[in-house]
Enzyme design. Structure first.
Site, PDB file in Angstrom:
ATOM      1  N   CYS A   2       0.725  -1.197  -0.092  1.00 37.17           N
ATOM      2  CA  CYS A   2      -0.032  -0.151   0.113  1.00 37.17           C
ATOM      3  C   CYS A   2       0.787   1.107  -0.053  1.00 37.17           C
ATOM      4  CB  CYS A   2      -0.796   0.164   1.207  1.00 37.17           C
ATOM      5  SG  CYS A   2      -1.889  -1.367   1.494  1.00 37.17           S
ATOM      6  N   ARG A  31       1.418   1.364  -6.014  1.00 37.73           N
ATOM      7  CA  ARG A  31       1.654   0.378  -4.786  1.00 37.73           C
ATOM      8  C   ARG A  31       0.376  -0.169  -4.503  1.00 37.73           C
ATOM      9  NH1 ARG A  31       6.219   1.397  -2.208  1.00 37.73           N
ATOM     10  NH2 ARG A  31       5.530   0.197  -0.413  1.00 37.73           N
ATOM     11  N   TRP A  78      -3.608  -1.824  -1.132  1.00 32.16           N
ATOM     12  CA  TRP A  78      -3.907  -3.349  -1.968  1.00 32.16           C
ATOM     13  C   TRP A  78      -4.260  -4.236  -0.925  1.00 32.16           C
ATOM     14  CZ3 TRP A  78      -1.295  -7.930  -1.616  1.00 32.16           C
ATOM     15  CH2 TRP A  78      -1.572  -8.784  -2.813  1.00 32.16           C
ATOM     16  N   ASN A 102       0.783  -0.162   5.824  1.00 33.63           N
ATOM     17  CA  ASN A 102       1.166  -1.155   4.845  1.00 33.63           C
ATOM     18  C   ASN A 102       1.824  -2.465   5.337  1.00 33.63           C
ATOM     19  OD1 ASN A 102       2.214  -2.422   2.310  1.00 33.63           O
ATOM     20  ND2 ASN A 102       3.843  -1.011   2.234  1.00 33.63           N
ATOM     21  N   GLY A 103       1.201  -3.481   5.116  1.00 35.94           N
ATOM     22  CA  GLY A 103       1.732  -4.703   5.784  1.00 35.94           C
ATOM     23  C   GLY A 103       0.613  -5.789   6.001  1.00 35.94           C
ATOM     24  N   GLU A 484       7.685 -15.473 -19.629  1.00 36.18           N
ATOM     25  CA  GLU A 484       7.637 -14.108 -19.417  1.00 36.18           C
ATOM     26  C   GLU A 484       6.477 -13.809 -20.367  1.00 36.18           C
ATOM     27  OE1 GLU A 484       8.283 -12.350 -17.421  1.00 36.18           O
ATOM     28  OE2 GLU A 484       7.708 -10.166 -18.306  1.00 36.18           O
ATOM     29  N   LYS A 488       2.941 -11.832 -19.130  1.00 38.57           N
ATOM     30  CA  LYS A 488       2.597 -10.635 -19.540  1.00 38.57           C
ATOM     31  C   LYS A 488       1.052 -10.800 -20.052  1.00 38.57           C
ATOM     32  CE  LYS A 488       5.483  -7.812 -18.559  1.00 38.57           C
ATOM     33  NZ  LYS A 488       5.618  -8.636 -17.353  1.00 38.57           N
ATOM     34  N   GLU A 491      -1.245 -11.136 -17.023  1.00 37.95           N
ATOM     35  CA  GLU A 491      -1.556 -10.062 -15.888  1.00 37.95           C
ATOM     36  C   GLU A 491      -2.168  -8.734 -16.636  1.00 37.95           C
ATOM     37  OE1 GLU A 491       2.010  -8.549 -14.068  1.00 37.95           O
ATOM     38  OE2 GLU A 491       3.168  -8.842 -15.869  1.00 37.95           O
ATOM     39  N   HIS A 507       3.575 -34.617 -24.053  1.00 36.37           N
ATOM     40  CA  HIS A 507       3.476 -35.495 -22.687  1.00 36.37           C
ATOM     41  C   HIS A 507       2.370 -34.700 -21.869  1.00 36.37           C
ATOM     42  CE1 HIS A 507       7.082 -37.209 -23.287  1.00 36.37           C
ATOM     43  NE2 HIS A 507       7.932 -36.066 -23.786  1.00 36.37           N
ATOM     44  N   LYS A 606       2.525  -2.664  -8.279  1.00 40.35           N
ATOM     45  CA  LYS A 606       3.860  -2.556  -8.789  1.00 40.35           C
ATOM     46  C   LYS A 606       4.775  -3.290  -7.979  1.00 40.35           C
ATOM     47  CE  LYS A 606       6.731  -1.564 -11.860  1.00 40.35           C
ATOM     48  NZ  LYS A 606       6.765  -2.375 -13.435  1.00 40.35           N
TER      49      LYS A 606
HETATM   50  C1  AGP Z   1       5.969  -7.960 -13.291  1.00 42.46           C
HETATM   51  O1  AGP Z   1       5.332  -7.732 -14.580  1.00 42.46           O
HETATM   52  C2  AGP Z   1       5.142  -8.386 -12.468  1.00 42.46           C
HETATM   53  N1  AGP Z   1       3.958  -7.605 -12.047  1.00 42.46           N
HETATM   54  C3  AGP Z   1       5.842  -8.945 -11.328  1.00 42.46           C
HETATM   55  O2  AGP Z   1       5.847 -10.403 -11.341  1.00 42.46           O
HETATM   56  C4  AGP Z   1       7.091  -8.536 -10.654  1.00 42.46           C
HETATM   57  O3  AGP Z   1       8.026  -9.017 -11.481  1.00 42.46           O
HETATM   58  C5  AGP Z   1       7.413  -9.120  -9.380  1.00 42.46           C
HETATM   59  O4  AGP Z   1       6.297  -8.898  -8.308  1.00 42.46           O
HETATM   60  C6  AGP Z   1       8.669  -9.071  -8.668  1.00 42.46           C
HETATM   61  O5  AGP Z   1       8.718  -7.297  -8.570  1.00 42.46           O
HETATM   62  P1  AGP Z   1      10.449  -6.981  -8.327  1.00 42.46           P
HETATM   63  O6  AGP Z   1      11.189  -7.076  -9.578  1.00 42.46           O
HETATM   64  O7  AGP Z   1       9.966  -5.394  -8.016  1.00 42.46           O
HETATM   65  O8  AGP Z   1      11.041  -7.679  -7.157  1.00 42.46           O
END
Ligand code: AGP
Length: 611
Positions: A2, A31, A78, A102-103, A484, A488, A491, A507, A606
């Protein structure tokens, strides 16, 4: 994770503080943006507004309100405990006490039961409200906010960064940190407490980073910091170099689109020091030469996209530096055996604040690892500040929740690491060094040329958005490239996607494939093309739709169910970066066509600073 923001100011600022806090929340939305809230002490009473949605909702709701206040708390949420509702938004209150958090408290239920037994009434489902009542309980006994907080945190278990204020002490903010970051901005006639430098640098660049266990008592004129043992301490004042310039989209529709197109520049900035100084270990820190010279293996630890970066470059590092590399998901890393004395831990983190990665570092150190190298994109963040060696990717502030330019900059950083270790260990011939430097020098242009293929990828997106699932195939280093790509797509477009090593398809997962099923294939001619093509044929034989990213040397051609995009001519060192860029573009356009919130996808944030 947060966003926390609070300001205490002299009376002369009373017209501005609420607007300053709400404006800062816009920089903290990344955040967490499920909900947000602001509370201001006005004529000795708390007034507040809490809303589901990001800080823009708050800003518009407050546009007609004029709170004159010298003590203001703000928060972007969040959700960890408690649904996404106005009522669960922060700040939370208990009588004269207000708190933002935040936590994630692990003993919230126990606290709630005990506090209810003491007569407290809970209005929300959050763990945070328990903190408000607990501090209120101790305040009633001791009559001092900072000391009440110092008592209360002894009863808290789990992660917290908390900021509190009381109507009984109209100029005091009290902050306490146990894991998630908390910073203090030192103004002239006001002081700020925030989760992130972005919440501070519009008003002051003088910043103190609280350390684990610190409690700070902040007034407009003074900052008193107490360590875990309750002793007064002084903390270093940093002058932040962060810039807020990244926080406008310019000619782009989304930050993610902007950051995808910033990748040539991000790569250039990351590679530049190496082009100037060669593969010098000093790029990683003073002790890098000694540590690299003695290392006999590498353990990479990371989460999400950063984990994928480690997986993509594992083979490259092994082949260039001739040391074994293993890559662990941070939450999965719970070592049983003691560490090898000369194994270097490399943590990769865009934000430098990821809780799971920080916890994994603690476990690595407990297992005996002495040295940690942080590859990070945010200067001054927690992870690099806790590491022995640091390599900052120079991607610039990344605002879009889905990581793009930071990821490819991480790939470049890992390439640089591989060649630097090889050089220190005298395993790099001058010819190979020159060739690697020349290849790195050409990478930004290759990335720019790849971005020119965007219209072709957009056409792919139009087909894929009609489907509920997609498969991404790759082999060797390009299997994590496919991972990756799948991450993408899911997400930001919310289309289910998974990655598979092409050789694995037969398989089991081949059962998914039919004539409506899209399969995106990373098929560079550089690695395991034969196995990749066999997987493609299995898909094609069942009518599956193939979307193949390859290069002319593969001799793959389009046909009825096979669409092909050829990367521009490039060095083998570039392939993973260029393949990834097109997968980012594919996901971006799929999300746009589905009208998703591209920069703030649902449920995500983020920087994941909680467990
Ligand atoms: C990135 O597209 C993702 N949203 C997420 O997986 C991110 O890579 C992950 O949370 C790690 O974050 P960081 O690189 O800031 O440690």
């Amino acid at each position: 994770m947060c966003g926390i923001q609070g300001i205490t100011a002299r009376r002369s600022f009373r017209w501005k503080i609420v607007q300053w806090v709400v404006a800062a929340l816009a920089y903290l939305d990344y955040r967490g943006y499920d909900s947000c809230g602001v509370a201001a002490l006005v004529n000795g009473k708390w007034v507040w507004l809490k809303r589901v949605g990001d800080s823009a909702v708050l800003k518009s709701a407050l546009s007609k309100t004029r709170w004159l206040s010298c003590l203001v708390l703000g928060h972007t949420r969040w959700a960890t405990q408690g649904m996404v509702t106005d009522r669960n938004a922060h700040p939370h209150f208990s009588g004269h006490v207000a708190v933002v958090h935040n936590g994630n408290l692990t003993n919230a239920d126990r606290l709630r039961t005990w506090l209810k037994g003491m007569g407290y009434v809970f209005l929300s489902e959050t763990d945070t409200e328990a903190i408000a009542h607990l501090v209120h309980y101790y305040y009633q006994k001791i009559g001092n906010l900072r000391r009440a907080v110092q008592l209360a945190i002894k009863d808290l278990e789990g992660d917290y960064a908390i900021l509190l204020a009381s109507a009984m002490e109209p100029q005091v903010l009290v902050a306490a940190r146990n894991n998630p970051p908390l910073l203090i901005g030192l103004g002239d006639g006001f002081n700020i407490v925030s989760s992130d430098a972005r919440g501070i640098i519009a008003l002051t660049r003088n910043i103190i980073y609280l350390v684990e266990g610190d409690v700070a008592e902040v007034t407009p004129e003074e900052v008193l910091i107490f360590n875990q043992r309750g002793r007064r301490v002084n903390r270093k004042i940093y002058v932040s170099l962060e810039s807020l310039g990244a926080l406008n989209k310019g000619r782009y529709s989304h930050f993610m689109q902007k950051e995808i197109h910033q990748q040539p520049q991000a790569l250039r900035n990351t590679i530049q020091p190496v082009l100037q100084r060669g593969f010098s270990p000093t790029l990683f820190g003073k002790r890098a030469r000694k540590i690299f010279g003695r290392l006999d293996s590498i353990l990479i630890i990371a989460c999400g996209t950063s984990y994928n970066a480690g997986c993509v470059m594992k083979r490259r590092i092994e082949s260039v530096a001739e040391v074994p590399v293993r890559v662990e998901i941070a939450t999965q890393y719970h070592p049983i055996l003691s560490a090898s004395p000369h194994e270097l831990v490399v943590v990769i983190s865009q934000s430098g604040e990821t809780h799971d990665t920080k916890e994994a570092i603690k476990r690595a150190r407990a297992a005996g690892h002495k040295y940690v190298l942080a590859i990070c994109n945010v200067p001054e963040s927690s992870i690099p500040r806790a590491s022995s060696l640091i390599f900052y990717t120079q991607a610039g502030m990344e605002v879009g929740v889905a990581s793009t330019k930071a990821f490819t900059a991480q790939l470049a950083a890992l390439i640089i690491l591989a060649y630097t270790i090889a050089k220190v260990k005298k395993r790099l011939s001058r010819t190979d060094e020159t060739s690697a430097l020349e290849s790195l020098r050409k990478l930004p242009l290759a990335a720019r040329r790849t971005l020119a293929l965007e219209p072709e990828v957009q056409a792919w997106a139009r087909c894929i958005v009609r489907r509920r699932s997609a498969l991404f195939l790759g082999m060797g280093s390009f299997y994590p490239v496919a991972q990756e790509g799948a991450l993408k797509l899911k997400e930001i477009s919310y289309i289910h996607a998974e990655a598979l090593a092409a050789g694995e398809l037969k398989h089991g997962s081949l059962a998914l494939v039919n004539k409506r099923f899209p399969v995106v294939v990373s098929a560079p001619s550089e690695e395991f093309l034969r196995d990749t093509v066999l997987g493609m044929k299995e898909v094609n034989a069942r009518g599956g739709k193939l979307y193949v990213i390859t290069d002319k040397a593969s001799n793959l051609v389009a046909s009825k169910n096979i669409r092909v995009i050829y990367l521009p001519k490039h060095d083998p060192l570039h392939a993973a970066v260029l393949q990834t860029i097109l997968m980012q573009v594919l996901s971006y356009w799929a999300a746009v066509m589905l009208k998703r919130n591209v920069d703030k996808p649902r449920n995500l944030a983020k920087s994941v600073t909680v467990s």
